[in-house]
Design an enzyme around this catalytic site. Structure first.
Site, PDB file in Angstrom:
ATOM      1  N   ARG A 100      -5.547  -5.632  -1.542  1.00  0.00           N
ATOM      2  CA  ARG A 100      -5.499  -4.947  -0.249  1.00  0.00           C
ATOM      3  C   ARG A 100      -5.807  -3.486  -0.501  1.00  0.00           C
ATOM      4  NH1 ARG A 100      -1.009  -5.396   4.347  1.00  0.00           N
ATOM      5  NH2 ARG A 100      -2.242  -7.277   4.621  1.00  0.00           N
ATOM      6  N   LYS A 102      -4.347   8.471 -11.188  1.00  0.00           N
ATOM      7  CA  LYS A 102      -4.926   9.356 -12.212  1.00  0.00           C
ATOM      8  C   LYS A 102      -6.387   9.657 -11.910  1.00  0.00           C
ATOM      9  CE  LYS A 102      -2.259   7.143 -15.904  1.00  0.00           C
ATOM     10  NZ  LYS A 102      -2.442   6.199 -17.025  1.00  0.00           N
ATOM     11  N   ARG A 125       4.767  -8.874   3.498  1.00  0.00           N
ATOM     12  CA  ARG A 125       4.514 -10.284   3.789  1.00  0.00           C
ATOM     13  C   ARG A 125       3.319 -10.835   2.999  1.00  0.00           C
ATOM     14  NH1 ARG A 125       6.955 -11.378   8.079  1.00  0.00           N
ATOM     15  NH2 ARG A 125       6.736  -9.164   8.473  1.00  0.00           N
ATOM     16  N   THR A 126       2.201 -10.160   3.084  1.00  0.00           N
ATOM     17  CA  THR A 126       0.986 -10.698   2.467  1.00  0.00           C
ATOM     18  C   THR A 126       1.132 -10.766   0.950  1.00  0.00           C
ATOM     19  OG1 THR A 126      -0.297  -9.762   4.274  1.00  0.00           O
ATOM     20  CG2 THR A 126      -1.520 -10.466   2.349  1.00  0.00           C
ATOM     21  N   HIS A 178      -9.219  -9.447   7.478  1.00  0.00           N
ATOM     22  CA  HIS A 178      -8.012  -9.971   6.833  1.00  0.00           C
ATOM     23  C   HIS A 178      -8.154 -11.496   6.824  1.00  0.00           C
ATOM     24  CE1 HIS A 178      -4.103 -10.366   5.351  1.00  0.00           C
ATOM     25  NE2 HIS A 178      -3.389  -9.784   6.276  1.00  0.00           N
TER      26      HIS A 178
END
Lengths: 306, 143
Positions: A101, A80, A51-52, A129
């Site tokens: 995020r 890596k 969603r975000t 958030h």
């Protein structure tokens, strides 16, 4: 250069400005469809999200801009062994603004120390958030016509629920707001948040059932008990079904209650509630796209003015 | 027990009894090659008992570290056998690389290049918060 790491990075007036712009964008989206032509948003998702990430990408595309990025740490140089700081510095050479995020708390703040472009925190572990909070504020304001003078109930996982932490921080700044914190003892709001409420003299109550407070709520903010926040699966299984909202529990609620949920839900809101006019969680999803459009445009405008 | 006066150097006085080793460790005094005397449980009219540290050289003492450990410590600067300055301490607004974040979810646990930064949030209670994740630490003196 301004970033959005924590919702309180913005003043109440700045937030109102973003919400006003979001309202204008909802009213006339075509007027903004070429606004950011030639600009690039990087979406760096070190943790899965549908969603975000899609709402950020949709927001940028709706403004005429372009998008690049990755949707899991496995498909970035992190696999890596590259440090977050190096990844951010590199990507900030390729883009005009970054939405990130990360599962570690404080990662966007760390990224902002090295970035050449504005950073938007799209969720950092169980911490914050802020763009979900902008979405929540926009939804509440569109429903109630105000952000002050109301009783806000927050229910479910209040310990790890980052959307809850950000929303309390944001709504604490409006007059006449009372918080009712509904959770099992194991998932109570962290002490640093209740300490802050006490210090500022903001009224709040901690209770264990939603039934006992339902009649007094203007807002009921439901949250999911998130499996990924637990170290111990047995604890998750024991607590996941603790709070389920259904039509029976809503029987005593106000006629103008607004029920919000940051989604995705699992089973904490019965699908039978979806057709209740008080359920506005799918309005939230739509608002999320527009408020992110307003945020991206505002941060880039501020950068140009600086 | 007798410890000679120092000619030029620093005396850290009024350290809470038993806490001198914390001060010694946080200031990395073990890395100095000048004489350092640590006196424990010294009789004190005001405190009953206290610790004292004497450093026989004029080094740069990190006052932020001392302020975090115990703002009641007195820092006496001695030059040519004379007391030339008495520094008062307070809880610093910002601590950089003095304490580490204990939150296992904090970004500082995996990004080694990051400074450990704590900001003072509540002076009366001596509460600091990690700049990155908001995890709390309390001033050692106020625990």
């Amino acid at each position: 250069m301004r970033h959005l790491i924590d919702i309180t990075d913005f003043t109440v007036e700045e937030i109102e400005g973003i919400l006003d712009l979001g309202d204008k964008m909802i009213a006339d989206p075509d007027a903004y469809k070429e606004t950011l032509r030639g600009k690039i948003l990087a979406t760096l998702f070190f943790e899965p999200s549908t969603r975000t990430r899609l709402s950020f990408e949709s927001a940028m595309l709706s403004l005429g801009g372009s998008v690049l990025g990755f949707s899991s740490a496995d498909s970035s140089s992190t696999a890596k062994g590259e440090s977050l700081m190096d990844t951010i510095r590199t990507v900030s050479c390729y883009s005009d603004i970054i939405a990130m995020r990360h599962p570690k708390e404080g990662a966007p703040m760390a990224g902002s120390l090295r970035s050449y472009v504005p950073i938007i925190n799209a969720g950092d572990g169980g911490h914050n958030h802020p763009t979900q909070t902008l979405t929540d504020l926009m939804t509440i304001r569109r429903q109630k016509g105000r952000l002050d003078s109301m009783v806000v109930g927050l229910c479910g996982d209040l310990k790890f629920g980052r959307t809850v932490h950000s929303l309390i921080g944001a709504m604490s700044r409006y007059k006449g707001v009372t918080f009712v914190l509904i959770s099992p003892p194991e998932l109570k709001v962290p002490a640093y948040i209740t300490d802050e409420l006490k210090r500022k003299g903001i009224p709040f109550r901690e209770v264990e059932t939603m039934e006992e407070v339902m009649p007094e709520l203007d807002i009921l903010y439901m949250t999911r008990v998130q499996k990924e926040r637990f170290f111990n699966e047995a604890d998750y299984i024991r607590l996941k079904d603790t709070y389920i909202l259904d039509p029976e529990k809503l029987r005593t609620a106000k006629a103008d209650l607004s029920i919000l949920h940051p989604l995705p839900r699992v089973n904490e809101i019965s699908p039978k509630v979806d057709d209740d006019p008080r359920a506005v969680y799918f309005d939230q999803v739509r608002n999320g796209r527009f408020v992110r459009m307003a945020l991206i445009k505002t941060l880039l405008d501020w950068r140009n003015e600086a | 027990m007798k410890v000679d006066s120092i000619h030029t150097g620093i005396v850290l006085d009024h350290i809470k009894a038993g806490r001198g080793m914390d001060v010694y460790r946080y200031l990395h005094l073990d890395e100095l090659d000048c004489p350092v005397a640590y006196m424990r449980n010294v009789r004190s009219e005001a405190m009953g008992r206290k610790d004292i540290i004497k450093i026989d050289a004029n080094i740069n003492v990190d006052l932020d570290v001392l302020g975090y450990l115990d703002p009641g410590i007195t820092v006496n600067i001695i030059v040519d056998g004379q007391l030339v300055e008495k520094k008062k301490l307070s809880l610093p607004e910002k601590l950089t690389n003095v304490i580490t974040c204990k939150n296992p979810r904090c970004i500082t646990t995996v990004e080694g290049a990051l400074d450990q930064v704590f900001l003072l949030k509540d002076r009366a209670r001596g509460v600091y918060r990690c700049m990155f994740c908001d995890a709390e630490r309390k001033s050692k003196a106020l625990r």
